[in-house]
Design a protein around this motif. Structure first.
Motif, mmCIF file in Angstrom:
data_model
loop_
_atom_site.group_PDB
_atom_site.id
_atom_site.type_symbol
_atom_site.label_atom_id
_atom_site.label_comp_id
_atom_site.label_asym_id
_atom_site.label_seq_id
_atom_site.Cartn_x
_atom_site.Cartn_y
_atom_site.Cartn_z
ATOM 1 N N HIS A 76 -7.408 8.935 -15.124
ATOM 2 C CA HIS A 76 -8.864 9.270 -14.389
ATOM 3 C C HIS A 76 -8.714 10.699 -13.462
ATOM 4 O O HIS A 76 -9.758 11.185 -13.864
ATOM 5 C CB HIS A 76 -9.051 7.891 -13.090
ATOM 6 C CG HIS A 76 -10.599 8.113 -13.093
ATOM 7 N ND1 HIS A 76 -10.696 8.661 -11.521
ATOM 8 C CD2 HIS A 76 -11.684 7.606 -13.460
ATOM 9 C CE1 HIS A 76 -11.986 8.677 -11.650
ATOM 10 N NE2 HIS A 76 -12.741 8.190 -12.719
ATOM 11 N N LYS A 100 -4.612 5.420 -13.182
ATOM 12 C CA LYS A 100 -5.008 6.217 -12.145
ATOM 13 C C LYS A 100 -4.700 7.710 -12.301
ATOM 14 O O LYS A 100 -5.585 8.319 -12.030
ATOM 15 C CB LYS A 100 -4.548 5.797 -10.753
ATOM 16 C CG LYS A 100 -4.954 4.406 -10.301
ATOM 17 C CD LYS A 100 -4.411 4.330 -8.799
ATOM 18 C CE LYS A 100 -4.802 2.932 -8.320
ATOM 19 N NZ LYS A 100 -5.098 2.666 -6.715
ATOM 20 N N THR A 104 1.212 5.149 0.550
ATOM 21 C CA THR A 104 0.641 6.162 1.492
ATOM 22 C C THR A 104 0.860 7.406 0.781
ATOM 23 O O THR A 104 1.743 7.715 0.130
ATOM 24 C CB THR A 104 1.100 6.240 2.841
ATOM 25 O OG1 THR A 104 2.503 6.398 2.826
ATOM 26 C CG2 THR A 104 0.907 4.801 3.428
ATOM 27 N N GLU A 139 -10.142 14.114 -6.176
ATOM 28 C CA GLU A 139 -11.172 14.252 -7.232
ATOM 29 C C GLU A 139 -12.815 14.593 -6.767
ATOM 30 O O GLU A 139 -13.280 15.402 -7.520
ATOM 31 C CB GLU A 139 -11.581 12.800 -7.779
ATOM 32 C CG GLU A 139 -10.360 12.427 -8.538
ATOM 33 C CD GLU A 139 -10.568 10.774 -8.847
ATOM 34 O OE1 GLU A 139 -11.371 10.098 -8.616
ATOM 35 O OE2 GLU A 139 -9.092 10.207 -9.720
ATOM 36 N N ASP A 155 -3.985 5.904 2.140
ATOM 37 C CA ASP A 155 -3.391 5.265 0.953
ATOM 38 C C ASP A 155 -3.919 5.986 -0.334
ATOM 39 O O ASP A 155 -4.689 6.962 -0.369
ATOM 40 C CB ASP A 155 -4.229 3.753 0.799
ATOM 41 C CG ASP A 155 -5.551 3.869 0.836
ATOM 42 O OD1 ASP A 155 -6.154 4.751 0.073
ATOM 43 O OD2 ASP A 155 -6.075 2.828 1.108
ATOM 44 N N THR A 156 -3.286 5.799 -1.359
ATOM 45 C CA THR A 156 -3.506 6.469 -2.515
ATOM 46 C C THR A 156 -4.847 6.597 -2.898
ATOM 47 O O THR A 156 -5.146 7.527 -3.665
ATOM 48 C CB THR A 156 -2.446 5.982 -3.528
ATOM 49 O OG1 THR A 156 -2.642 4.804 -3.980
ATOM 50 C CG2 THR A 156 -1.046 6.356 -3.428
ATOM 51 N N ASP A 157 -5.795 5.686 -2.975
ATOM 52 C CA ASP A 157 -6.979 5.783 -3.355
ATOM 53 C C ASP A 157 -7.892 6.891 -2.493
ATOM 54 O O ASP A 157 -8.598 7.404 -3.077
ATOM 55 C CB ASP A 157 -7.942 4.415 -3.015
ATOM 56 C CG ASP A 157 -7.368 3.124 -3.871
ATOM 57 O OD1 ASP A 157 -6.778 3.509 -5.009
ATOM 58 O OD2 ASP A 157 -7.505 2.171 -3.561
ATOM 59 N N ARG A 158 -7.436 7.017 -1.254
ATOM 60 C CA ARG A 158 -8.049 7.872 -0.304
ATOM 61 C C ARG A 158 -7.382 9.416 -0.882
ATOM 62 O O ARG A 158 -8.344 10.491 -0.792
ATOM 63 C CB ARG A 158 -7.794 7.785 1.162
ATOM 64 C CG ARG A 158 -8.738 6.767 1.863
ATOM 65 C CD ARG A 158 -8.767 6.327 3.334
ATOM 66 N NE ARG A 158 -8.691 7.784 3.852
ATOM 67 C CZ ARG A 158 -8.133 7.944 5.007
ATOM 68 N NH1 ARG A 158 -7.356 7.053 5.537
ATOM 69 N NH2 ARG A 158 -7.906 9.075 5.681
ATOM 70 N N LEU A 185 -6.519 10.200 -4.073
ATOM 71 C CA LEU A 185 -7.188 10.382 -5.321
ATOM 72 C C LEU A 185 -8.570 10.964 -5.114
ATOM 73 O O LEU A 185 -9.028 11.781 -5.645
ATOM 74 C CB LEU A 185 -6.965 9.395 -6.283
ATOM 75 C CG LEU A 185 -5.619 9.147 -6.825
ATOM 76 C CD1 LEU A 185 -5.503 7.785 -7.662
ATOM 77 C CD2 LEU A 185 -5.251 10.561 -7.774
ATOM 78 N N GLY A 186 -9.387 9.930 -4.303
ATOM 79 C CA GLY A 186 -10.746 10.305 -3.845
ATOM 80 C C GLY A 186 -10.898 11.791 -3.265
ATOM 81 O O GLY A 186 -11.773 12.408 -3.788
ATOM 82 N N LEU A 233 2.191 7.184 -9.480
ATOM 83 C CA LEU A 233 1.061 6.337 -9.594
ATOM 84 C C LEU A 233 0.895 5.848 -10.963
ATOM 85 O O LEU A 233 1.506 6.229 -11.807
ATOM 86 C CB LEU A 233 0.042 7.057 -9.272
ATOM 87 C CG LEU A 233 -0.378 7.599 -7.914
ATOM 88 C CD1 LEU A 233 -1.661 8.380 -7.577
ATOM 89 C CD2 LEU A 233 -0.147 6.458 -6.848
ATOM 90 N N MET A 265 0.838 -1.202 -0.083
ATOM 91 C CA MET A 265 -0.135 0.165 -0.072
ATOM 92 C C MET A 265 0.910 1.223 -0.148
ATOM 93 O O MET A 265 1.841 1.393 0.781
ATOM 94 C CB MET A 265 -0.771 0.039 1.205
ATOM 95 C CG MET A 265 -1.716 1.288 1.460
ATOM 96 S SD MET A 265 -2.640 1.276 2.756
ATOM 97 C CE MET A 265 -1.462 1.879 4.048
#
Length: 139
Positions: free
Chosen positions: A130, A127, A3, A95, A86-89, A91-92, A123, A1
Motif C-alpha cells: 500500500h 502494508k 514502534t 503516505e 506506532d507503524t500506522d502513524r 506509514l500515515g 512490516l 505494537m
C-alpha cells in the motif's frame, strides 16, 4: 505494537548546514545512502538533503557543489515522527506527505531514519504494498 524506534535505521549521520554539497555527496557515497539529515549548530534537525537535490538543485542549474552548502537547500520544516509512534502513524505520515524517508525524533533529537528499505524489512507485505502504491507509484 511495533514502534518507529523498532523499524528505524539507527545512527543517522547529519551533514551540518555549513558543509558543502560536495561534502554531502562524499558522505552519502561513504555511507551508501541517498539522503542525509541536515543539522544546525544546535545539533537539531533542520532538513534533509537527497542525492537528487544535489543533482537537480545544484548541478543541473550550473551551481558549484564546492561552494553551495547543505543549508542553502533547506526548505520548510522537516516532517518527523516520534520514536514511540506506532507503524500506522509512521506509514500515515509518509503516505500523507509522499515521502520516502522519515527522521525519527526522541526528546527533540534525531535518533534514526526510516526508509523504504526499513519498511520492507520490518512490516507485513500488504502494508508495504500500500505504501509503494501511494508514495512511489504516484510519481
Amino acid at each position: 505494537m511495533t514502534t518507529a524506534r523498532e523499524i528505524m535505521h539507527t545512527g543517522a549521520t547529519c551533514i551540518q548546514e555549513n558543509e558543502t554539497l560536495e561534502d554531502a555527496a562524499r558522505r552519502m557515497n561513504e555511507l551508501d545512502v541517498g539522503a542525509l539529515p541536515i543539522c544546525g549548530e544546535d545539533d537539531r534537525l533542520h532538513g534533509i538533503i537527497t542525492d537528487r537535490d544535489i543533482v537537480v538543485k545544484c548541478l543541473a542549474k550550473g551551481k558549484d557543489p564546492k561552494t553551495m552548502t547543505a543549508g542553502m537547500l533547506e526548505q520548510g520544516k522537516p516532517i518527523t515522527i516520534d520514536a514511540e509512534a506506532d507503524t500506522d502513524r509512521v506509514l500515515g505520515a509518509m503516505e500523507e506527505h509522499k515521502i520516502r524517508r522519515l527522521p525519527v525524533i526522541d526528546n527533540h533529537r534525531l535518533v534514526g531514519m526510516i526508509s523504504e528499505a526499513d519498511l520492507a524489512r520490518r512490516l507485513p507485505e500488504e502494508k508495504v504494498g500500500h505504501f509503494v502504491e501511494v508514495v512511489c507509484a504516484s510519481r
